[in-house]
Design a protein around this motif. Structure first.
Motif, PDB file in Angstrom:
ATOM      1  N   LEU A   6       0.833  -1.199   0.000  1.00 20.37           N
ATOM      2  CA  LEU A   6       0.000   0.000   0.000  1.00 20.37           C
ATOM      3  C   LEU A   6       0.872   1.255   0.000  1.00 20.37           C
ATOM      4  N   LYS A   7       1.911   1.234   0.822  1.00 21.83           N
ATOM      5  CA  LYS A   7       2.829   2.385   0.864  1.00 21.83           C
ATOM      6  C   LYS A   7       3.464   2.608  -0.517  1.00 21.83           C
ATOM      7  N   GLU A   8       3.930   1.529  -1.137  1.00 27.94           N
ATOM      8  CA  GLU A   8       4.556   1.635  -2.469  1.00 27.94           C
ATOM      9  C   GLU A   8       3.573   2.178  -3.507  1.00 27.94           C
ATOM     10  N   PHE A   9       2.335   1.670  -3.447  1.00 27.43           N
ATOM     11  CA  PHE A   9       1.275   2.112  -4.355  1.00 27.43           C
ATOM     12  C   PHE A   9       1.022   3.620  -4.188  1.00 27.43           C
ATOM     13  N   LEU A  10       0.894   4.067  -2.939  1.00 29.72           N
ATOM     14  CA  LEU A  10       0.634   5.487  -2.672  1.00 29.72           C
ATOM     15  C   LEU A  10       1.810   6.362  -3.100  1.00 29.72           C
ATOM     16  N   GLU A  11       3.024   5.883  -2.836  1.00 36.73           N
ATOM     17  CA  GLU A  11       4.222   6.651  -3.226  1.00 36.73           C
ATOM     18  C   GLU A  11       4.258   6.851  -4.746  1.00 36.73           C
ATOM     19  N   GLU A  12       3.905   5.787  -5.494  1.00 34.28           N
ATOM     20  CA  GLU A  12       3.862   5.888  -6.964  1.00 34.28           C
ATOM     21  C   GLU A  12       2.864   6.946  -7.420  1.00 34.28           C
ATOM     22  N   LYS A  13       1.697   6.955  -6.752  1.00 41.01           N
ATOM     23  CA  LYS A  13       0.648   7.909  -7.117  1.00 41.01           C
ATOM     24  C   LYS A  13       1.048   9.341  -6.746  1.00 41.01           C
ATOM     25  N   VAL A  14       1.775   9.494  -5.652  1.00 38.92           N
ATOM     26  CA  VAL A  14       2.281  10.822  -5.276  1.00 38.92           C
ATOM     27  C   VAL A  14       3.185  11.351  -6.386  1.00 38.92           C
ATOM     28  N   ILE A  15       4.109  10.512  -6.865  1.00 34.36           N
ATOM     29  CA  ILE A  15       5.027  10.912  -7.939  1.00 34.36           C
ATOM     30  C   ILE A  15       4.242  11.260  -9.213  1.00 34.36           C
ATOM     31  N   GLN A  16       3.206  10.460  -9.474  1.00 30.62           N
ATOM     32  CA  GLN A  16       2.392  10.673 -10.685  1.00 30.62           C
ATOM     33  C   GLN A  16       1.697  12.039 -10.681  1.00 30.62           C
ATOM     34  N   TYR A  17       1.193  12.457  -9.494  1.00 30.32           N
ATOM     35  CA  TYR A  17       0.377  13.676  -9.451  1.00 30.32           C
ATOM     36  C   TYR A  17       1.080  14.897  -8.868  1.00 30.32           C
ATOM     37  N   ASN A  18       2.104  14.701  -8.036  1.00 33.17           N
ATOM     38  CA  ASN A  18       2.789  15.840  -7.424  1.00 33.17           C
ATOM     39  C   ASN A  18       3.886  16.354  -8.357  1.00 33.17           C
ATOM     40  N   ASN A  19       3.461  16.965  -9.449  1.00 33.42           N
ATOM     41  CA  ASN A  19       4.404  17.553 -10.405  1.00 33.42           C
ATOM     42  C   ASN A  19       3.721  18.728 -11.117  1.00 33.42           C
ATOM     43  N   PRO A  20       4.485  19.571 -11.795  1.00 40.08           N
ATOM     44  CA  PRO A  20       3.913  20.805 -12.357  1.00 40.08           C
ATOM     45  C   PRO A  20       2.705  20.614 -13.272  1.00 40.08           C
ATOM     46  N   LYS A  21       2.562  19.432 -13.904  1.00 41.57           N
ATOM     47  CA  LYS A  21       1.386  19.192 -14.773  1.00 41.57           C
ATOM     48  C   LYS A  21       0.079  19.308 -13.976  1.00 41.57           C
ATOM     49  N   PHE A  22       0.160  18.948 -12.683  1.00 45.63           N
ATOM     50  CA  PHE A  22      -1.013  18.982 -11.797  1.00 45.63           C
ATOM     51  C   PHE A  22      -1.595  20.402 -11.707  1.00 45.63           C
TER      52      PHE A  22
END
Length: 254
Positions: A6-22
């Protein structure tokens, strides 16, 4: 999923959305128009205040707010006279209307002139490790000048069990580091470790599906429960997982 997965899954999603495109599709784009600290925090506070409902409408109306303030919110707040507030007459966002907007200008003027600004009045001053009492005290200061009762509903009070989603979002924007260029990290007297997720329908539903939250209502008690779960994954920056929960809920209909 077990805890590690679960932690790994959430970390991946953080990287996916926490960037300037957001930023392109999020209300945070409005404070990103500015470079002066006070302009950023005022634009962020006003934008967060009207952040409920349709996101396109939130962004459109937040831009409109900045236009009314000559795209110099701090200067307008400090120097406005009563007659300058007349231009706000036509503003409305759902239940937030010109009466509320005009009062917010007066209250923010009081906070910057007499209370050392938003960063100071939202500081945690007790032994707690979250913003519950700080937001409650902030609301008291915000309404210490003459106001209409109707406007009070636009500032939440966690001591009345509100999840205070919009203020927690504003705090995330101001306090979390700006390494990815999304959040600002301009409030150096605050700590990311004390932040809580802006809990709304989307993040709440995703958190329940991921077994991070059991409580049914999206209130302060639920926020404390979610905090506990997320702090097990990262106690220094628990609110980074807001990007994961929000992204999964809004963009992926998880």
């Amino acid at each position: 999923m077990n805890k590690t997965q679960l932690k790994e899954f959430l970390e991946e999603k953080v990287i996916q959305y926490n960037n300037p495109k957001f930023i392109e599709s999020d209300p945070i784009q409005v404070p990103h128009l500015f470079s002066k600290k006070e302009d950023i925090e005022i634009a962020a506070f006003l934008t967060a205040t009207i952040s409920w409902g349709n996101r396109k409408m939130i962004i459109k109306n937040a831009h409109k707010m900045m236009h009314f303030l000559d795209n110099a919110p701090h200067d307008f707040i400090i120097n406005h006279q009563e007659k300058d507030l007349e231009r706000l007459q036509n503003f409305v966002h759902r239940t937030f209307n010109h009466i509320d907007f005009q009062f917010f200008m007066k209250s923010l003027k009081n906070i910057y002139q007499n209370r050392k600004g938003l960063e100071k009045v939202l500081q945690i001053k007790d032994a707690t490790t979250n913003y519950q009492t700080a937001i409650h005290q902030f609301k008291k200061i915000f309404f210490e000048i003459e106001h209409q009762q109707r406007t009070q509903k636009h500032v939440s009070d966690p001591l009345k069990n509100s999840a205070a989603k919009r203020i927690n979002m504003f705090l995330r924007w101001m306090v979390r580091n700006n390494k990815t260029g999304v959040d600002f990290g301009i409030w150096k007297t605050h700590s990311s470790a004390n932040l809580s997720c802006p809990l709304d329908v989307h993040s709440g539903n995703v958190a329940r599906k991921l077994k991070l939250l059991n409580r049914k209502q999206n209130d302060w008690k639920a926020l404390v429960e979610l905090d506990r779960s997320l702090r097990k994954f990262d106690k220094k920056d628990p609110v980074k997982y807001d990007f994961a929960l929000f992204g999964l809920g809004v963009f992926e209909k998880f």
